[in-house]
Design an enzyme around this catalytic site. Structure first.
Site, PDB file in Angstrom:
ATOM      1  N   ASP A   9      37.077   3.092  11.461  1.00  0.00           N
ATOM      2  CA  ASP A   9      36.935   1.632  11.474  1.00  0.00           C
ATOM      3  C   ASP A   9      38.191   1.014  10.864  1.00  0.00           C
ATOM      4  OD1 ASP A   9      34.128  -0.517  10.731  1.00  0.00           O
ATOM      5  OD2 ASP A   9      36.229  -1.061  10.847  1.00  0.00           O
ATOM      6  N   ASP A 104      37.521  -2.113  17.238  1.00  0.00           N
ATOM      7  CA  ASP A 104      38.200  -1.430  16.133  1.00  0.00           C
ATOM      8  C   ASP A 104      37.388  -0.295  15.527  1.00  0.00           C
ATOM      9  OD1 ASP A 104      36.218  -2.873  14.712  1.00  0.00           O
ATOM     10  OD2 ASP A 104      37.496  -2.884  12.932  1.00  0.00           O
ATOM     11  N   GLU A 105      36.418   0.193  16.265  1.00  0.00           N
ATOM     12  CA  GLU A 105      35.485   1.115  15.625  1.00  0.00           C
ATOM     13  C   GLU A 105      34.927   2.121  16.623  1.00  0.00           C
ATOM     14  OE1 GLU A 105      32.271  -1.198  14.035  1.00  0.00           O
ATOM     15  OE2 GLU A 105      31.015   0.568  13.690  1.00  0.00           O
TER      16      GLU A 105
END
Ligand code: DCP
Ligand code: MG
Length: 405
Positions: A9, A104-105
């Site tokens: 993350d 983003d993860e």
């Protein structure tokens, strides 16, 4: 460990990107989202802004009240999307399956690549280093026996963190006295219900499982399981737009002008890709060859394929693409298969009639590998499964480069 799961993350993603691109924003409370005079919410904010109590999802007026001297900025989604693609490319390299959760993860199944916790630590280290070197950004990585625990682990040392939760017992010990919200499946509403019933901590959930199930039904049962560290869920690449391609690429330590060597490397890349496509049950419909030349110019060339079940097919197509490129020195070569679907088209196409039988393909792979063994004095027989590991692939390719005839 039965499975080794990694959760990656990015730290304050949008805000970090803006700070990276504009140094004058660094170290300041930066709020990405609406402008204070507009209607809207905070998408995210820098860690400096978080000190004032500003949070994602908060009404922008509330944020302004808490942090009137903050810098407010609209998001630049196109930029974040491009970065996200690069991030997922990095992550995918180190996992047999990856599940994108957000820009983003992602969850990564690194069981096979990592083998041990120590192996996972090394992969996490490489991912963090590449993320900094290639994108100038930091991320936090959690490694654990389950998805829930991996996500908890990545949160644990944010920003730029790394944390491991090897066993269910470690997970339970870590969170037992925390608020029920630490179990991220417990949303605000569920938490309210639990709190109202006097269930405040994970310990309370464990001690009152029937009450939790009575209050929250089916979700309650799941929460009780998680509170006990039980979570066998697999990493499933379920987002079609993310599951669309599988690729492998290698960057050389020194530029390569020998196109026969490049051609030979395609054999290995093809093997790796097909191995991975098979593992996650995906079938490709197109193939892309990517080259980055010594002057950093990149090109990619694609063509359709009818089956990516076979490394021979992928290799042949990639080799055909390589034949037609500008023969300049190369620093990176990669293949990807794209338009992946979970299941193979049931319909028989005309081309299927001309497909070789698996036997013939086996033989052909063997003969391709024998060629490599001869030319580079490398023994592939019986060692093939090691090639699928990114580190080994890179080492082998470097060996081939330095020992090419
Ligand atoms: N995001 C958003 N609205 C939300 C939550 C997030 O638009 N309610 C966007 C902005 C974030 C990005 O998604 O930058 C990633 O979300 P995260 O929850 O991972 O938050 P950050 O990466 O910003 O911070 P953290 O360091 O806590 O992960
Ligand atoms: Mg984040």
């Amino acid at each position: 460990m039965k499975q080794i799961i990694m959760h990656v993350d990015m730290d304050a993603f949008y805000a970090s990107v803006e700070m990276r691109d504009n140094p004058s924003l660094r170290g300041k409370p930066l709020i990405i989202g609406s402008m204070p005079h507009e209607r809207g919410v905070v998408a995210t904010c820098s860690y400096e802004a978080r000190k004032f109590g500003v949070r994602s999802g908060m009404n922008i007026k509330e944020a302004y009240r808490l942090c009137p001297r903050g810098i407010y900025m609209h998001p630049h989604f196109d930029k974040y999307k491009a970065i996200s693609r690069h991030l997922h490319e990095i992550w995918n390299t180190y996992a047999s399956a990856s599940q994108a959760i957000a820009l983003d993860e992602a969850y990564l199944d690194v069981t096979e690549q990592a083998k041990t916790l120590e192996g996972a630590r090394q992969i996490a280290h490489v991912i963090k280093r590449r993320t900094m070197e290639e994108l100038g950004l930091t991320c936090s990585v959690g490694v654990a026996y389950s998805k829930t625990a991996a996500k908890t682990a990545s949160e644990e040392k944010k920003p730029n963190g790394y944390f491991e939760i090897p066993e269910a017992e470690d997970f339970v010990n870590l969170i037992i006295d925390r608020d029920v919200r630490v179990l991220y499946t417990v949303g605000a509403k569920s938490a309210e219900k639990l709190h109202a019933a006097g269930i405040h901590t994970v310990r309370d959930i464990r001690e009152n499982p029937e009450e939790v199930v009575r209050l929250l039904g089916k979700q309650g049962r799941w929460i009780v399981q998680i509170a006990n560290g039980i979570d066998d869920r697999k990493v499933v690449p379920y987002r079609p737009e993310e599951a669309k391609s599988i690729g492998r690429e290698v960057t050389f330590q020194k530029d390569v002008s020998n196109y026969e060597l490049l051609n030979d490397i395609l054999v290995l890349l093809a093997l790796c890709i097909v191995n991975r496509a098979k593992r996650v049950g995906l079938h490709g419909k197109g193939i892309t060859l990517k080259l980055t030349y010594a002057d950093m110019k990149s090109i990619s060339r694609s063509r359709p394929v009818f089956s990516t079940d076979s490394a021979v097919t992928v290799y042949r197509e990639a080799a055909a693409l390589l034949e037609n490129v500008d023969k300049r020195p190369v620093r990176l070569i990669g293949i990807s298969v794209h338009n992946l679907s979970q299941e193979r088209d049931a319909q028989l196409s005309f081309e299927n009639f001309f497909e070789e039988t698996p036997d013939v393909r086996e033989k052909e792979i063997t003969s391709l590998l024998n060629g490599l063994s001869r030319r580079y004095r490398l023994d592939f027989a019986g060692n093939l499964d090691k090639i699928y590991r990114v580190e080994t692939l890179h080492r082998t390719v470097e060996y081939m480069r330095t020992h090419s005839p």
